[in-house]
Every structure is written in structure tokens, then in C-alpha cells.
Design a protein around this motif. Structure first.
Motif, mmCIF file in Angstrom:
data_model
loop_
_atom_site.group_PDB
_atom_site.id
_atom_site.type_symbol
_atom_site.label_atom_id
_atom_site.label_comp_id
_atom_site.label_asym_id
_atom_site.label_seq_id
_atom_site.Cartn_x
_atom_site.Cartn_y
_atom_site.Cartn_z
ATOM 1 N N ARG A 142 0.815 -1.208 0.000
ATOM 2 C CA ARG A 142 0.000 0.000 0.000
ATOM 3 C C ARG A 142 0.858 1.272 0.000
ATOM 4 O O ARG A 142 0.631 2.201 -0.767
ATOM 5 C CB ARG A 142 -0.938 0.015 1.206
ATOM 6 N N ALA A 143 1.858 1.328 0.893
ATOM 7 C CA ALA A 143 2.664 2.548 1.008
ATOM 8 C C ALA A 143 3.419 2.839 -0.286
ATOM 9 O O ALA A 143 3.544 3.997 -0.702
ATOM 10 C CB ALA A 143 3.649 2.414 2.177
ATOM 11 N N SER A 144 3.909 1.792 -0.941
ATOM 12 C CA SER A 144 4.705 1.987 -2.156
ATOM 13 C C SER A 144 3.857 2.507 -3.306
ATOM 14 O O SER A 144 4.240 3.463 -3.991
ATOM 15 C CB SER A 144 5.373 0.661 -2.556
ATOM 16 N N ILE A 145 2.700 1.901 -3.518
ATOM 17 C CA ILE A 145 1.867 2.333 -4.639
ATOM 18 C C ILE A 145 1.237 3.692 -4.348
ATOM 19 O O ILE A 145 1.031 4.499 -5.264
ATOM 20 C CB ILE A 145 0.769 1.284 -4.958
ATOM 21 N N GLN A 146 0.978 3.992 -3.053
ATOM 22 C CA GLN A 146 0.420 5.291 -2.724
ATOM 23 C C GLN A 146 1.418 6.402 -3.035
ATOM 24 O O GLN A 146 1.050 7.463 -3.547
ATOM 25 C CB GLN A 146 0.022 5.338 -1.248
#
Length: 449
Positions: A48-52
């Protein structure tokens, strides 16, 4: 240790041991084992953090396929999340030097649910300082990188909400204990993260509200103390969170909880104060105003609380919000609609008719259908049903009032609102020539008569 340090690296004592990580479990961007896997509309799953971060940088394509994204919605991949958790709990790396070496911890570290359970155990420990673990739990529940599955698992865990609520209630029973109030504020942050979060399931919000309602009078008193802590030392965020919990009790806690909140004068006073200025220049904080008004509107559903709210200044606060265009017109109008249900509320509006009535008229079409109908209800009560001359004169002098009523009648409002608007038109037609001028200049395509 940071989240990303935990996600792809073993602890120092196990460095040199090797764990074979399935490629499917690695984020295509960071190559770390995923903690919160989410899928794009292209079907590719990322941490989640990476794609966000990718999306926040202005990218509009899928990093793996480079296809354009018609939607940037992130859907939690709960199946993959469970597979990773299962693998993490069973994977034991082989040591090249000793077959009897102890098994390594999971390559992704302790699961979020296990970490939250340990924090809760520390909160419940007799004689322990509850503040540090409560603050970490609040951060856990507020962290966008934590999967919704884990947050809901904590919220539904047996005794979780009761344990945190007991810390909050303790502040009502201890004499001006700064430590108890500090712990109560931390507990408020945890419970508000459950009550106000969109990702928390409604059943879990009800569990939290039930825990607060278990001793509703003590809870209400503690919320009031948190909101007024140190004559203004409490942070605005803590005051807003406390108001959110009061509203959760009103909406989900049952009749006993509603009565406890409605009968807690210190809490009502703090809710009114929350709607007021937050600095020396008289500035209003929109988040505080919205939360305070929403809670006051919920309190006003309890009839016996209305007169007390008016006495504490709820009408003045709502009128100021409308006059200053501070946002939240629908909530402010609902508070005034509740206020006209009691004699004290009608008197307060009529005494300030020169400011209150124009403020209501000017925001009539800015609060959505519900706000517009609330505005009509307020005007109808003071101008038509009780025919207060000050209110009638103020309404007749409002430019554009007639046009707004006609627009409301054509907007698909309820039959009751249409009838009230129709009866108000007679007042404007007889007394309000200035309204006709405003009407003709702005909405000439509507035939009023």
C-alpha cells in the motif's frame, strides 16, 4: 525500527540465516515482503505505502504494466494478506552452521495484530503507565499503511474496547490527577480512531460505543474533563476526538448513553465551546465546528437537553457559523431547527432576529436538501407559527428570500417543507417588496404567482 526496515530484513541476531521468500509475496516496487497488499484495477498487487507514493507523485499508470489507470482505487488483497501471514508464521530459515539453531522470527516481523495485542496487554497491566502503549495503539489505528483487516481485528478483539474505555472512565473518579487525564486523552484518541474511521466496520464501532456506555455518566464526565483539560491546555485534536466519542455514544450507545450525555452540563458546555473561536482573532476551525455542531444536533434529539443547550449558547454559536460562512451550514441549521422546538430556543433566535434570520435565509440553499428544509422549518416556526414581529420584519428585509423559497419548492423537497415554504411566501408577498426585486433579478424564469 521503522515499518520498511521490518518488512524486508531479519533482526540482527538472525542475519546470515536465509529465508526463501516467494516472489508473489514481494512488492513489485520495493521488492520487500508486503504487509498491506492492495490491488489496482489492472490486477497487479503492491504494498500500500509503495503504490500510494507512486500515485501521490502524479503518476497515472500501473508501474508493472505501464497501462493507464481509469481508477486509482486501492482494493485490499485479503487473500494474499492471509497467505503472507500464514507463511510468516511457519517459515523457519535453515542455519548453515547448526541444525539446532533456534527458528528465526518471521521475515516480516511480528504481525500487526500480535503487536496490537501486546500493546493492549500493557495497557491492562496493573500499575503500569498506560500512556505509551495507548499512543502507539492510536498511531496503529490511524496509520494508512496498516491494513484494514488488522485494524478491525483489534477493534473486535474481546475486551479491547472495554480495556481502553476503563482508562478513560478512570479520569472521572480521580481528583485532578494529571497522569489520569493524560491517559484519558490517549484513550480518547484510540477510541475515536475506531469511531470515526471509514475503514472500521459498523459492528466494531458499536462494540466501542457499548464499552463507553457501560458506565455512561462516568464516560461523559471524563470526556468533558478531557475537553476542558487545564483551561485550554488540551489540544484541539483531543477536544474534537472527545466530541466524536460523545456523538458515537449518542448514535450507537442506547438510551442510557443518550441520557448521560444530554444530562452532563459540563460536556454540553464544552461542545458549545468547540464551535466557538479557537484563537484571539476569532478564527473558527472547520473540523472542530463540524464535529461540535454534529454532536449538538444529535444531543438535541433528546428533548430535555434543548433548553440547556440554548442557555449555554448553542443558538449564538450556530448563528455565528452561518453568518461567518464557516462551512457546515447543514449542521448549523439542524441545531437551530432543534432549538425552535423549545420556547427558550425560539426566544434566543427572535432576540437576535436581525442577525439570525438573515443568516438562515442566506444559507438556505447551501446546506443541501436537509439543510434547506431545516432552514424553512426555523423560519416557519418563528415567522408563521409564532409570528414574532422581529423575525417577520427581519425575514421581509432579506434580499432574495422569496426566490430561495420558490427554488426550494421546485427542488423536490418533502411535502411538509413545501407546505411551510408556501405559508412563508404569504409573509414575503405582503411584507417583502425588496424580496420581489431580488427575485425578479435572479430567477425571472420562475413564475411566482
Amino acid at each position: 525500527m521503522g515499518r520498511h526496515e521490518m518488512s524486508g530484513r531479519l533482526s540482527a541476531e538472525y542475519q546470515g540465516l536465509e529465508v526463501k521468500v516467494p516472489n508473489l509475496f514481494r512488492c513489485p516496487i520495493s521488492l520487500d515482503v508486503m504487509r498491506s497488499p492492495v490491488s489496482l484495477c489492472t490486477g497487479v498487487t503492491y504494498e500500500r505505502a509503495s503504490i500510494q507514493r507512486w500515485l501521490d507523485s502524479g503518476n497515472t499508470t500501473c508501474p508493472a504494466t505501464m497501462l493507464p489507470l481509469p481508477s486509482t482505487d486501492l482494493v485490499p488483497n485479503l487473500t494474499l494478506r492471509r497467505l503472507i501471514a500464514l507463511w510468516a508464521s511457519t517459515a523457519a530459515p535453515a542455519s548453515p552452521s547448526s541444525s539446532s539453531s533456534p527458528p528465526a522470527p518471521s521475515a516480516v516481523g511480528p504481525t500487526p495484530a500480535a503487536a496490537a495485542a501486546e500493546l493492549l496487554r500493557r495497557v491492562a497491566a496493573p500499575g503500569a503507565d498506560a500512556c505509551p502503549p495507548l499512543r502507539k495503539l492510536a498511531a496503529f489505528l490511524s496509520d494508512d499503511d496498516v491494513d484494514e483487516f488488522d485494524k478491525n481485528a483489534f477493534a473486535r478483539a474481546p475486551g479491547a474496547a472495554d480495556t481502553v474505555a476503563s482508562v478513560l472512565r478512570r479520569a472521572a473518579k480521580e481528583d485532578e490527577d494529571g497522569k489520569a487525564l493524560e491517559a484519558a486523552e490517549a484513550a480518547v484518541r484510540v477510541l475515536a480512531a475506531i469511531a470515526a474511521s471509514d475503514c472500521i466496520e459498523e459492528d466494531n464501532k458499536r462494540r466501542s460505543a457499548a464499552a463507553l456506555a457501560a458506565d455512561a455518566p462516568s464516560t461523559a464526565a471524563s470526556l468533558a474533563r478531557v475537553m476542558r483539560r487545564g483551561a485550554g491546555d488540551a489540544s484541539l485534536d483531543a477536544r474534537v476526538d472527545a466530541a466524536r466519542l460523545a456523538e458515537s455514544m449518542l448514535l450507537r450507545g442506547g438510551a442510557a448513553a443518550r441520557s448521560a450525555v444530554a444530562e452532563c452540563e459540563p460536556l454540553l458546555a464544552e461542545l458549545v465551546r468547540l464551535v466557538g473561536p479557537t484563537d484571539e482573532k476569532g478564527g473558527l476551525d472547520r473540523s472542530a465546528v463540524a464535529t461540535g455542531l454534529s454532536c449538538l444536533a444529535a444531543v438535541a434529539a433528546t428533548r430535555r437537553a434543548r433548553a440547556e443547550m440554548v442557555r449555554l449558547g448553542a443558538v449564538r454559536a450556530a448563528v455565528r457559523v452561518l453568518a461567518d460562512d464557516a462551512g457546515c451550514p447543514a449542521q448549523a441549521l439542524r441545531v437551530l431547527e432543534a432549538a425552535v422546538g423549545c420556547a427558550e430556543g425560539r426566544a434566543a433566535i427572535c432576540e437576535a432576529a436581525e442577525a439570525a434570520v438573515p443568516a438562515v435565509v442566506s444559507r438556505m440553499m447551501k446546506g443541501g436538501t436537509g439543510g434547506a428544509e431545516a432552514a424553512v422549518s426555523v423560519l416557519w416556526a418563528v415567522c408563521h407559527r409564532y409570528r414574532d414581529r422581529r423575525a417577520v420584519a427581519a425575514a421581509a428585509a432579506c434580499e432574495g428570500g422569496l426566490a430561495r423559497l420558490l427554488l426550494l419548492m421546485q427542488s423536490g423537497c418533502s411535502p411538509a417543507a413545501r407546505q411551510m415554504a408556501s405559508e412563508l411566501l404569504k409573509i414575503f408577498r405582503v411584507s417583502g417588496k425588496s424580496c420581489l426585486a431580488g427575485y425578479d433579478s435572479k430567477t425571472g424564469h420562475i413564475m411566482p404567482f
